[in-house]
Design a protein around this motif. Structure first.
Motif, short mmCIF file in Angstrom:
data_model
loop_
_atom_site.label_atom_id
_atom_site.label_comp_id
_atom_site.label_asym_id
_atom_site.label_seq_id
_atom_site.Cartn_x
_atom_site.Cartn_y
_atom_site.Cartn_z
N GLU A 178 0.79 -1.40 0.03
CA GLU A 178 -0.03 -0.11 0.07
C GLU A 178 0.89 1.25 0.04
O GLU A 178 1.81 1.42 0.52
N SER A 179 0.32 2.49 -0.56
CA SER A 179 1.23 3.39 -0.91
C SER A 179 1.52 4.14 0.44
O SER A 179 2.42 4.92 0.51
N SER A 180 0.37 3.97 1.65
CA SER A 180 0.57 4.76 2.86
C SER A 180 1.43 3.98 3.64
O SER A 180 2.05 4.51 4.66
N LYS A 181 2.35 2.90 3.28
CA LYS A 181 3.21 2.10 3.98
C LYS A 181 4.65 2.60 3.66
O LYS A 181 5.01 3.10 2.67
N SER A 183 8.64 3.98 5.51
CA SER A 183 9.47 5.26 6.16
C SER A 183 9.48 6.26 4.87
O SER A 183 9.14 5.99 3.80
N VAL A 184 10.05 7.10 5.55
CA VAL A 184 10.17 8.47 4.70
C VAL A 184 11.15 8.06 3.33
O VAL A 184 10.92 8.56 2.27
N VAL A 185 12.25 7.38 3.71
CA VAL A 185 13.36 7.04 2.87
C VAL A 185 12.57 6.18 1.61
O VAL A 185 12.80 6.34 0.76
N ILE A 186 11.86 4.96 2.06
CA ILE A 186 11.17 4.30 1.01
C ILE A 186 10.27 4.82 0.41
O ILE A 186 10.32 4.62 -0.95
N LYS A 187 9.36 5.81 0.75
CA LYS A 187 8.52 6.58 -0.08
C LYS A 187 9.19 7.52 -0.98
O LYS A 187 8.72 7.55 -2.21
N GLU A 188 10.43 7.97 -0.53
CA GLU A 188 11.05 8.73 -1.59
C GLU A 188 11.61 8.16 -2.51
O GLU A 188 11.63 8.38 -3.86
N ALA A 189 12.12 6.91 -2.13
CA ALA A 189 13.07 5.97 -3.24
C ALA A 189 11.94 5.37 -4.17
O ALA A 189 12.06 5.52 -5.40
N ASP A 190 10.59 5.24 -3.75
CA ASP A 190 9.45 4.87 -4.52
C ASP A 190 9.24 5.82 -5.67
O ASP A 190 9.10 5.61 -6.81
N ARG A 191 9.08 7.14 -5.30
CA ARG A 191 8.80 8.33 -6.03
C ARG A 191 10.06 8.33 -7.11
O ARG A 191 9.72 8.85 -8.38
N LEU A 192 11.31 8.48 -6.77
CA LEU A 192 12.27 8.70 -7.46
C LEU A 192 12.25 7.38 -8.68
O LEU A 192 12.58 7.82 -9.85
N LEU A 193 12.32 6.00 -8.08
CA LEU A 193 12.14 5.04 -9.23
C LEU A 193 10.94 4.91 -10.24
O LEU A 193 10.88 4.64 -11.21
N GLY A 203 6.71 -1.14 -8.28
CA GLY A 203 6.20 -0.94 -6.87
C GLY A 203 6.88 -1.97 -5.73
O GLY A 203 7.93 -2.33 -5.89
N TYR A 204 6.32 -1.34 -4.63
CA TYR A 204 6.86 -1.96 -3.45
C TYR A 204 6.66 -3.77 -3.53
O TYR A 204 5.73 -4.19 -4.24
#
Length: 315
Positions: A178-181, A183-193, A203-204
């Motif tokens: 889920e997009s809400s799950k 850490s801040v680092v993981i979410k930013e890496a997800d955005r960059l990728l 995705g995750y």
């Protein structure tokens, strides 16, 4: 001829494992030469002379608990330094070591250099070899900002393209899809990728997708990757012991262990081919690590990955 530089001093079981592994490999590969870097000591039985085996005595050994300090880079007579220097001088095609991971990564960056600025070297482990599936990083980097995780995705994808016909499909290891799950680092890496044209990012990925599913490059920081790998190996060993002697079940586990589990990890992102075997490696694992090194040397892995990664940089 494939030229292997073998650091004999890093394993928990001593240099005898490296000696016996080298002899085993030479008996089965006529196009391989091995140079062993070792530290002489009383009572050490050296392997019998062989026309494709060279022994180089060194006066220093980097131990498993040695810290990564400035003096490490001055220990030019250590077995690990000498084997990496042979690769830098192009007198070998691949280095195989069972030694200190932190020292290996630091010295490899220092002696060999990196493929691309700001692209941090990482350890890759094959979870399957056919079809190729890998996990990156396994412990070369513990504290990883988002940009470093993106780099791991690129390294893993270039590895898969260099060694197989598979299309790399990246998953970022997380506590859920889920997009809400995360850490801040993981979410930013997800955005960059998500913003990159290459590699393909799906995705995750959850832990259940490590060994099955369409994502064949699983990315995580080194702390998580090392824990995941050792837990998986520990579980497999536990189940093999638990079902030992039971018809069918035991042989199934043993077959998986022997055919799917590659012995060692590959350090990618440095300018050379390098295999890191497990410090607890026995003879079969030592042989497997050397075989892995021979495989990536035959494929000229470093050159293939460098060409792919540098082509992406200039786009």
């Amino acid at each position: 001829m494939i030229r292997v530089a073998l650091d004999a001093m890093g394993g928990d079981l001593g240099p005898r494992i490296a000696f016996d592994g080298a002899v085993n490999i030479l008996s089965r590969h006529q196009d391989v030469t091995i140079t062993i870097y070792y530290s002489p000591n009383p009572g050490l039985d050296l392997p019998a002379p062989h026309d494709r085996l060279t022994l180089i005595a060194c006066t220093d050994v980097i131990d498993a608990d040695d810290e990564i300090v400035l003096s490490l880079f001055r220990r030019r007579n250590s077995t690990l330094y000498q084997s990496l220097n042979a690769l830098a001088q192009k007198s070998s095609d691949v280095v195989v070591t069972l030694g200190n991971t932190g020292a290996m990564v630091a010295l490899a960056r220092h002696i060999l250099g990196v493929v691309r600025p700001k692209l941090y070297p990482a350890l890759i482990r094959e979870l399957y070899s056919n079809p190729l599936r890998c996990l990156v990083d396994l412990g070369a980097n513990v504290h990883c900002p988002p940009s470093m995780l993106v780099g791991f995705a690129e390294l893993g994808s270039a590895y898969v393209e260099a060694l197989s016909d598979e299309v790399p499909k990246v998953g970022l290891l997380n506590v859920g899809v889920e997009s809400s799950k995360g850490s801040v680092v993981i979410k930013e890496a997800d955005r960059l990728l998500s913003e990159k044209a290459w590699p393909t990012y799906l995705g995750y990925a959850e832990g259940t997708e490590l060994f099955d599913g369409e994502k064949n490059v699983i990315v995580c920081d080194g702390m998580v990757g090392n824990a995941v790998l050792k837990a998986s190996e520990g579980l497999l060993s536990f189940l093999m012991q638990k079902f030992k002697g039971m018809d069918g079940v035991s042989s199934l586990f043993e077959t998986f262990y022997q055919t799917e589990r590659r012995h060692g990890a590959c350090l990618v992102g440095v300018r050379g081919n390098l295999v890191k075997g497990h410090g607890r490696s026995d003879l079969p694992a030592m042989v497997g690590a050397i075989e892995y090194g021979i495989d990536i040397a035959r494929a000229d892995l470093f050159s293939a990955m460098e060409a792919r990664l540098c082509s992406e940089e200039v786009k």
